[in-house]
Design an enzyme around this catalytic site. Sequence first.
Site, PDB file in Angstrom:
ATOM      1  N   CYS A 214       5.202   9.193  -0.188  1.00 45.94           N
ATOM      2  CA  CYS A 214       3.763   9.617  -0.131  1.00 45.94           C
ATOM      3  C   CYS A 214       3.624  10.528  -1.218  1.00 45.94           C
ATOM      4  O   CYS A 214       4.388  11.562  -1.306  1.00 45.94           O
ATOM      5  CB  CYS A 214       3.561  10.297   1.353  1.00 45.94           C
ATOM      6  SG  CYS A 214       2.110  10.948   1.508  1.00 45.94           S
TER       7      CYS A 214
ATOM      8  N   ARG B  77       1.042  -0.986   0.188  1.00 47.33           N
ATOM      9  CA  ARG B  77       0.018   0.031  -0.044  1.00 47.33           C
ATOM     10  C   ARG B  77       0.971   1.425  -0.024  1.00 47.33           C
ATOM     11  O   ARG B  77       0.989   1.939  -1.084  1.00 47.33           O
ATOM     12  CB  ARG B  77      -1.000  -0.069   1.245  1.00 47.33           C
ATOM     13  CG  ARG B  77      -2.012   0.950   1.136  1.00 47.33           C
ATOM     14  CD  ARG B  77      -1.500   2.459   1.599  1.00 47.33           C
ATOM     15  NE  ARG B  77      -1.227   2.580   2.840  1.00 47.33           N
ATOM     16  CZ  ARG B  77      -0.264   3.463   3.417  1.00 47.33           C
ATOM     17  NH1 ARG B  77      -0.308   4.803   2.462  1.00 47.33           N
ATOM     18  NH2 ARG B  77       0.226   3.892   4.535  1.00 47.33           N
TER      19      ARG B  77
ATOM     20  N   HIS C 231       9.524   6.563   7.963  1.00 44.40           N
ATOM     21  CA  HIS C 231      10.018   6.761   6.687  1.00 44.40           C
ATOM     22  C   HIS C 231      11.683   6.750   6.838  1.00 44.40           C
ATOM     23  O   HIS C 231      11.961   7.464   7.857  1.00 44.40           O
ATOM     24  CB  HIS C 231       9.442   7.506   5.898  1.00 44.40           C
ATOM     25  CG  HIS C 231       8.024   7.233   5.320  1.00 44.40           C
ATOM     26  ND1 HIS C 231       7.661   6.882   3.937  1.00 44.40           N
ATOM     27  CD2 HIS C 231       6.978   7.250   6.140  1.00 44.40           C
ATOM     28  CE1 HIS C 231       6.502   6.522   4.041  1.00 44.40           C
ATOM     29  NE2 HIS C 231       5.937   6.852   5.260  1.00 44.40           N
TER      30      HIS C 231
ATOM     31  N   HIS D 122       5.864   4.078  12.412  1.00 47.17           N
ATOM     32  CA  HIS D 122       5.762   3.926  11.113  1.00 47.17           C
ATOM     33  C   HIS D 122       6.802   4.870  10.692  1.00 47.17           C
ATOM     34  O   HIS D 122       6.493   5.983  10.522  1.00 47.17           O
ATOM     35  CB  HIS D 122       4.486   4.331  10.763  1.00 47.17           C
ATOM     36  CG  HIS D 122       4.010   4.247   9.359  1.00 47.17           C
ATOM     37  ND1 HIS D 122       3.360   3.289   8.741  1.00 47.17           N
ATOM     38  CD2 HIS D 122       4.216   5.426   8.347  1.00 47.17           C
ATOM     39  CE1 HIS D 122       3.335   3.624   7.265  1.00 47.17           C
ATOM     40  NE2 HIS D 122       3.746   5.106   6.882  1.00 47.17           N
TER      41      HIS D 122
HETATM   42  C1  HMG Z   1     -10.229  11.772   1.562  1.00 47.42           C
HETATM   43  C2  HMG Z   1     -10.666  12.166   0.268  1.00 47.42           C
HETATM   44  C3  HMG Z   1     -11.491  11.086  -0.558  1.00 47.42           C
HETATM   45  C4  HMG Z   1     -11.389  13.468   0.130  1.00 47.42           C
HETATM   46  O1  HMG Z   1     -11.572  14.033  -1.233  1.00 47.42           O
HETATM   47  P1  HMG Z   1     -12.494  15.067  -1.785  1.00 47.42           P
HETATM   48  O2  HMG Z   1     -12.455  15.328  -3.093  1.00 47.42           O
HETATM   49  O3  HMG Z   1     -12.581  16.211  -0.595  1.00 47.42           O
HETATM   50  O4  HMG Z   1     -13.799  14.332  -1.483  1.00 47.42           O
HETATM   51  P2  HMG Z   1     -15.418  14.067  -2.024  1.00 47.42           P
HETATM   52  O5  HMG Z   1     -16.168  13.655  -0.840  1.00 47.42           O
HETATM   53  O6  HMG Z   1     -15.766  15.479  -2.368  1.00 47.42           O
HETATM   54  O7  HMG Z   1     -15.248  12.975  -3.076  1.00 47.42           O
HETATM   55  C5  HMG Z   1     -14.644  13.484  -4.362  1.00 47.42           C
HETATM   56  C6  HMG Z   1     -14.796  12.202  -5.385  1.00 47.42           C
HETATM   57  O8  HMG Z   1     -14.141  10.961  -4.793  1.00 47.42           O
HETATM   58  C7  HMG Z   1     -15.088   9.782  -4.494  1.00 47.42           C
HETATM   59  N1  HMG Z   1     -14.606   9.422  -3.317  1.00 47.42           N
HETATM   60  C8  HMG Z   1     -14.590   9.921  -2.116  1.00 47.42           C
HETATM   61  N2  HMG Z   1     -14.017   8.967  -1.210  1.00 47.42           N
HETATM   62  C9  HMG Z   1     -13.945   7.883  -1.901  1.00 47.42           C
HETATM   63  C10 HMG Z   1     -13.489   6.469  -1.607  1.00 47.42           C
HETATM   64  N3  HMG Z   1     -13.028   6.436  -0.443  1.00 47.42           N
HETATM   65  N4  HMG Z   1     -13.144   5.476  -2.441  1.00 47.42           N
HETATM   66  C11 HMG Z   1     -13.502   6.132  -4.011  1.00 47.42           C
HETATM   67  N5  HMG Z   1     -14.068   7.212  -4.349  1.00 47.42           N
HETATM   68  C12 HMG Z   1     -14.154   7.927  -3.149  1.00 47.42           C
HETATM   69  C13 HMG Z   1     -16.330  10.636  -4.458  1.00 47.42           C
HETATM   70  O9  HMG Z   1     -17.250   9.746  -4.894  1.00 47.42           O
HETATM   71  C14 HMG Z   1     -16.379  11.915  -5.307  1.00 47.42           C
HETATM   72  O10 HMG Z   1     -16.305  11.295  -6.721  1.00 47.42           O
HETATM   73  P3  HMG Z   1     -17.271  12.046  -7.790  1.00 47.42           P
HETATM   74  O11 HMG Z   1     -18.528  12.502  -7.406  1.00 47.42           O
HETATM   75  O12 HMG Z   1     -16.366  13.358  -8.097  1.00 47.42           O
HETATM   76  O13 HMG Z   1     -17.165  11.117  -9.177  1.00 47.42           O
HETATM   77  C15 HMG Z   1      -9.477  12.329  -0.701  1.00 47.42           C
HETATM   78  O14 HMG Z   1      -8.684  13.402  -0.304  1.00 47.42           O
HETATM   79  C16 HMG Z   1      -8.491  10.971  -0.690  1.00 47.42           C
HETATM   80  O15 HMG Z   1      -8.967   9.926  -1.200  1.00 47.42           O
HETATM   81  N6  HMG Z   1      -7.216  11.190  -0.216  1.00 47.42           N
HETATM   82  C17 HMG Z   1      -6.344  10.024  -0.049  1.00 47.42           C
HETATM   83  C18 HMG Z   1      -5.097  10.720  -0.111  1.00 47.42           C
HETATM   84  C19 HMG Z   1      -4.032   9.304   0.028  1.00 47.42           C
HETATM   85  O16 HMG Z   1      -4.476   8.219  -0.330  1.00 47.42           O
HETATM   86  N7  HMG Z   1      -2.707   9.693   0.416  1.00 47.42           N
HETATM   87  C20 HMG Z   1      -1.837   8.676   0.729  1.00 47.42           C
HETATM   88  C21 HMG Z   1      -2.264   7.817   1.819  1.00 47.42           C
HETATM   89  S1  HMG Z   1      -1.744   8.562   3.507  1.00 47.42           S
HETATM   90  C22 HMG Z   1      -0.257   7.997   3.613  1.00 47.42           C
HETATM   91  O17 HMG Z   1       0.483   7.534   2.880  1.00 47.42           O
HETATM   92  C23 HMG Z   1       0.528   8.239   5.202  1.00 47.42           C
HETATM   93  C24 HMG Z   1       0.495   7.265   5.887  1.00 47.42           C
HETATM   94  C25 HMG Z   1      -0.884   6.575   6.385  1.00 47.42           C
HETATM   95  O18 HMG Z   1       1.263   6.141   5.202  1.00 47.42           O
HETATM   96  C26 HMG Z   1       1.166   7.339   7.295  1.00 47.42           C
HETATM   97  C27 HMG Z   1       2.574   8.248   7.034  1.00 47.42           C
HETATM   98  O19 HMG Z   1       3.343   7.672   6.617  1.00 47.42           O
HETATM   99  O20 HMG Z   1       2.691   9.430   7.710  1.00 47.42           O
END
Ligand code: HMG
Length: 296
Positions: A239, A15, A208, A206
Amino acid sequence: MALPKSVSLFEVGPRDGLQNEKSVSTEAKIALVQDLAHAGIKRIEAASFVSPKWVPQMADSAEVLKGIQRLDGVRYSALTPNLKGLELALDAGASEVAIFAAASEGFSQKNINCSIEESIERFIPLMEKAKAHNLPVRGYVSCVLGCPYDGEIAVSEVVRVSEILYKLGCYEISLGDTIGVGTPLKARKMVEAVAARVPEDKLALHFHDTYGQALANILACLETGISVIDTSVAGLGGCPYAKGASGNLASEDLVYMLHGMGIDTGVDLKRLAAAGNAISQALGRTSGSKVARALG
Ligand SMILES: CC(C)(COP(=O)([O-])OP(=O)([O-])OC[C@H]1O[C@@H](n2cnc3c(N)ncnc32)[C@H](O)[C@@H]1OP(=O)([O-])[O-])[C@@H](O)C(=O)NCCC(=O)NCCSC(=O)C[C@@](C)(O)CC(=O)[O-]
């Protein structure tokens, strides 16, 4: 406190690692997860049900989870930022999910498009639904030792967000040094402060490895009683919302150090390195693990 007798790895390569890679086939992802399970890893983050507009690399997460030949005793986890993500994870058969918040406002906005407080509000219905399905939920706190947007982060903020996630019902809180800027004494102080509010056996690290500090930071924190470490096979990753961040500490490098210190992990190092070599080959590069390269 003494060093733990055993440490369990929470593998995030499929992931956290592959969310940064543009051209990995679904088959290669499934093969990686299976290889990791056969190497003895018991918890593997295999999927991420985030918006495919934000992270298209993880859009095949349901196929990955459904395609894995599962081993008994192994938990296959998925990242879920909201209720929609949880519903997709339940449908795909995730064994557990993870919510992710940040200790920094800047990162919260860039990563999940909302403030820290808004993210907590979003997690409440997710936690309720997960509970109704008896699905364990893990909680991440990002930027615990620094933020790419806000710089230094107050330890008090890390403690505050960690405690909120724990009280919301997360079974474990994973403390993320998202951009790998931490150094050992600072890391240990941060962990000790969090452990004053969240039991240390409910905490994970966690870290990096962007600045090459992760192994030293983990060693410095192991004496606090923590015994769960997130790692990424072959050091895959970074990330998408933290420019320049490299992957988590390579799983192979941690296993080598722990075994050398007489600390059990239940992991077969050779099989683990082979899993890392296979995915590195699929990506057209050599493994990012120094131990895997030394083993040849
Ligand atoms: C949180 C949101 C969804 C807000 O994103 P948004 O644009 O504010 O949300 P929204 O509710 O307005 O939705 C926008 C569109 O996304 C769809 N949508 C909404 N939610 C989902 C979902 N769950 N699955 C599939 N689709 C989804 C929703 O249906 C809509 O589709 P549209 O109507 O435009 O066709 C967005 O910002 C997002 O997906 N962010 C994720 C970013 C990410 O994955 N970052 C990397 C992971 S975190 C990380 O790596 C750190 C970690 C964990 O490892 C720890 C560390 O190292 O610190």
